[in-house]
Design an enzyme around this catalytic site. Structure first.
Site, short mmCIF file in Angstrom:
data_model
loop_
_atom_site.label_atom_id
_atom_site.label_comp_id
_atom_site.label_asym_id
_atom_site.label_seq_id
_atom_site.Cartn_x
_atom_site.Cartn_y
_atom_site.Cartn_z
N GLU A 70 92.70 19.56 58.28
CA GLU A 70 92.75 18.86 57.04
C GLU A 70 91.91 17.51 57.39
O GLU A 70 92.50 16.81 58.36
CB GLU A 70 93.89 18.50 56.40
CG GLU A 70 94.40 19.88 56.05
CD GLU A 70 95.78 19.59 55.07
OE1 GLU A 70 96.10 18.59 55.25
OE2 GLU A 70 96.50 20.63 54.90
N ARG A 78 102.49 24.30 54.78
CA ARG A 78 101.34 23.91 55.80
C ARG A 78 100.45 24.96 56.10
O ARG A 78 100.61 26.15 56.37
CB ARG A 78 102.25 23.92 57.19
CG ARG A 78 103.20 22.35 57.03
CD ARG A 78 102.35 21.29 57.22
NE ARG A 78 102.91 19.89 57.09
CZ ARG A 78 103.41 19.18 55.79
NH1 ARG A 78 102.98 19.78 54.70
NH2 ARG A 78 103.95 18.21 56.05
N GLY A 115 114.21 26.81 50.12
CA GLY A 115 114.97 25.57 50.40
C GLY A 115 114.72 24.58 49.04
O GLY A 115 114.78 25.33 47.96
N ARG A 116 114.68 23.39 48.95
CA ARG A 116 114.72 22.56 47.98
C ARG A 116 113.22 22.83 47.17
O ARG A 116 113.61 23.17 45.75
CB ARG A 116 114.11 21.19 48.31
CG ARG A 116 115.56 20.33 48.84
CD ARG A 116 115.17 18.99 49.31
NE ARG A 116 114.41 19.07 50.32
CZ ARG A 116 114.85 18.80 51.72
NH1 ARG A 116 116.37 18.56 51.90
NH2 ARG A 116 114.38 18.91 52.74
N ILE A 117 112.07 23.03 47.67
CA ILE A 117 110.88 23.37 46.98
C ILE A 117 111.09 24.83 46.27
O ILE A 117 110.65 25.13 45.20
CB ILE A 117 109.67 22.88 47.58
CG1 ILE A 117 109.59 21.43 48.08
CG2 ILE A 117 108.33 23.30 46.83
CD1 ILE A 117 108.55 21.09 48.86
N HIS A 176 95.42 19.20 49.68
CA HIS A 176 96.89 18.63 50.17
C HIS A 176 97.45 17.46 49.00
O HIS A 176 97.59 16.36 49.41
CB HIS A 176 96.81 17.88 51.39
CG HIS A 176 98.05 18.00 52.28
ND1 HIS A 176 98.49 18.44 53.61
CD2 HIS A 176 99.41 17.82 51.42
CE1 HIS A 176 99.87 18.12 53.59
NE2 HIS A 176 100.50 17.72 52.60
N ALA A 177 97.44 18.05 47.98
CA ALA A 177 97.59 16.83 46.74
C ALA A 177 98.83 17.69 45.91
O ALA A 177 99.31 16.93 45.12
CB ALA A 177 96.65 17.14 45.63
N ALA A 178 99.53 18.57 46.33
CA ALA A 178 100.98 19.29 45.73
C ALA A 178 101.86 18.09 45.50
O ALA A 178 102.57 18.09 44.53
CB ALA A 178 101.19 20.41 46.58
N THR A 186 101.60 26.07 49.83
CA THR A 186 101.62 24.64 49.54
C THR A 186 102.59 24.12 50.49
O THR A 186 103.06 23.03 50.38
CB THR A 186 102.27 24.20 48.19
OG1 THR A 186 103.46 24.73 47.95
CG2 THR A 186 101.36 24.72 46.98
P1 NAI Z 1 113.65 22.72 53.15
O1 NAI Z 1 113.66 22.33 54.31
O2 NAI Z 1 114.46 22.36 51.75
O3 NAI Z 1 113.30 24.39 52.76
C1 NAI Z 1 112.76 25.13 53.89
C2 NAI Z 1 113.32 26.49 53.74
O4 NAI Z 1 112.74 27.37 54.68
C3 NAI Z 1 114.73 26.54 54.18
O5 NAI Z 1 115.95 26.96 53.22
C4 NAI Z 1 114.75 27.12 55.55
O6 NAI Z 1 115.97 28.05 55.56
C5 NAI Z 1 113.65 28.04 55.28
N1 NAI Z 1 112.99 28.73 56.22
C6 NAI Z 1 112.92 28.12 57.83
N2 NAI Z 1 112.40 29.05 58.45
C7 NAI Z 1 112.34 30.26 57.81
C8 NAI Z 1 111.83 31.58 58.24
N3 NAI Z 1 111.30 31.82 59.51
N4 NAI Z 1 111.72 32.54 56.95
C9 NAI Z 1 112.30 32.27 55.86
N5 NAI Z 1 112.76 31.07 55.34
C10 NAI Z 1 112.90 30.19 56.60
O7 NAI Z 1 112.13 22.21 52.85
P2 NAI Z 1 111.31 21.75 51.52
O8 NAI Z 1 111.44 20.32 51.23
O9 NAI Z 1 111.60 22.98 50.44
O10 NAI Z 1 109.88 21.64 51.91
C11 NAI Z 1 109.23 23.02 52.41
C12 NAI Z 1 107.76 22.65 53.06
O11 NAI Z 1 106.95 22.13 52.32
C13 NAI Z 1 107.81 21.25 54.09
O12 NAI Z 1 108.19 21.74 55.48
C14 NAI Z 1 106.27 20.82 54.06
O13 NAI Z 1 105.89 21.45 55.08
C15 NAI Z 1 105.86 21.34 52.82
N6 NAI Z 1 105.64 20.33 51.89
C16 NAI Z 1 104.06 20.25 51.40
C17 NAI Z 1 103.69 19.08 50.36
C18 NAI Z 1 102.45 19.07 50.05
O14 NAI Z 1 102.06 18.26 49.50
N7 NAI Z 1 101.59 20.24 50.11
C19 NAI Z 1 104.61 18.24 50.19
C20 NAI Z 1 106.08 18.17 50.59
C21 NAI Z 1 106.44 19.27 51.46
#
Ligand code: NAI
Length: 327
Positions: free
Chosen positions: A261, A232, A151-153, A280-282, A230
């Protein structure tokens, strides 16, 4: 209109209070840890701005005045989405404030583990100064980077890493081939674990992904590989991870997130010498934190002014409707 900031770990919420003052919205604050805390604090509040407090049917049933919940962050696993939909409550998040920060952090952890920076740092502090003190290193330019969740990240991580690794592979069954960048090869979940010398997790936490990184997948990883999380903490079975480090193929793990956490003081993950942990600082940079707080807070203002937030996770009922559960 009155809203409640249920909980926050920022030094203050002056930025949010200013946004609500300018919009004519009354803002209460609390540090809720449980549903009961939220129920008690949210009296008369039609909107919640939430960091980690759990929000579900118990809260919606006890406080039918709540019509919208906005989460500080991209993930929304602390909010029960089906319950919100059942009660006609809007759910919003702030998905795009720190994509670069998380991807950079994940790549930082990955390269630190592959270059044994955490082990060298430990050795130098202990008085050992030798390039072989931390074991043998493989050339990163010969290795394969795997990404779970493109996805985005995940996509940004692939983009940042493309000039460091020999190959990038990814597993994401929910996006079409056209959404894979040309330099990322699609593979199955099993293949991802089999070929990745470094594997970075970027999937959301939900019923399908909870505990998905388990002993059987970790055993498939190449000898000397590293895992980075990074996303969950609950995606990974922690005792399987420790076993894969002690008796299996894993050389190291980089964890920004943990199932609990903050962790308990005796959590074996925190003490493990080959686990590199960050709190949880990413997401964090001064700029990203400001953007996160502004966007999460404004979801409630946009709903008050226009009937819908900018970042919709689940659409709720129109503003006039009450919170009786839908049958
Ligand atoms: P996103 O929704 O843009 O991307 C998630 C991707 O995972 C999607 O492309 C989706 O199709 C895919 N996906 C879903 N289930 C799947 C599976 N079973 N197998 C393979 N791919 C699968 O989300 P984004 O923005 O990239 O964020 C991802 C996660 O990062 C968030 O849900 C959040 O939990 C975590 N996060 C952690 C942060 C931190 O500070 N550590 C900060 C921001 C986000």
């Amino acid at each position: 209109m009155r809203i409640l900031i249920t909980d926050y770990d920022f030094p203050d919420v002056a930025l949010e209070e200013e946004i609500y003052r300018a919009a004519g919205i009354e803002c209460k604050t609390a540090q809720c840890r449980s549903e009961d805390d939220v129920i008690q604090a949210a009296q008369g509040c039609s909107g919640l701005l939430v960091q980690y407090a759990p929000i579900n049917a118990r809260v919606f049933a006890a406080r039918p005045e709540i019509r919208i919940v906005s989460r500080y962050g991209a993930g929304f696993d602390t909010i029960h989405i089906d319950d919100a939909i059942r009660f006609g409550v809007w759910v919003a998040n702030s998905p795009d404030y720190g994509v670069g920060e998380v991807a950079t952090h994940a790549l930082g952890l990955t390269l630190s583990l592959l270059r044994h920076l955490h082990l060298y740092s430990r050795d130098v502090r202990a008085g050992t100064w030798h390039y072989l003190s931390a074991g043998r290193l493989q050339r990163v330019g010969n290795l394969t980077l795997g990404i779970l969740g493109l996805g985005r990240i995940g996509k940004r991580m692939a983009h940042l890493a493309r000039n460091s690794f020999a190959r990038i592979v990814a597993c994401d069954p929910y996006i079409i081939d056209g959404d894979f960048p040309s330099y990322v090869q699609r593979c199955s979940l099993e293949e991802l674990f089999e070929v990745s010398n470094a594997l970075s997790l970027h999937v959301p936490l939900n019923d399908e992904t909870r505990g998905m990184v388990n002993a059987s997948l970790l055993a498939r990883m190449p000898e000397g590989s590293v895992l980075v999380n990074t996303a969950r903490g609950a995606l990974v079975n922690t005792s399987d991870l420790v076993r894969a480090l002690d008796d299996g193929p894993l050389d190291g793990a980089g964890l920004d997130v943990l199932p609990q956490e903050p962790p308990a003081p005796d959590d074996p993950v925190v003490a493990h010498p080959r686990i590199l942990c960050t709190p949880h600082a990413a997401f964090y940079s001064v700029e990203a934190e400001r953007e996160l707080r502004r966007k999460a807070a404004q979801n409630l203002v946009q709903w008050a002014e226009r009937g819908r937030p900018a970042y919709v996770v689940a659409a709720g009922a129109s503003r006039a409707a009450s919170a009786a559960p839908r049958s």
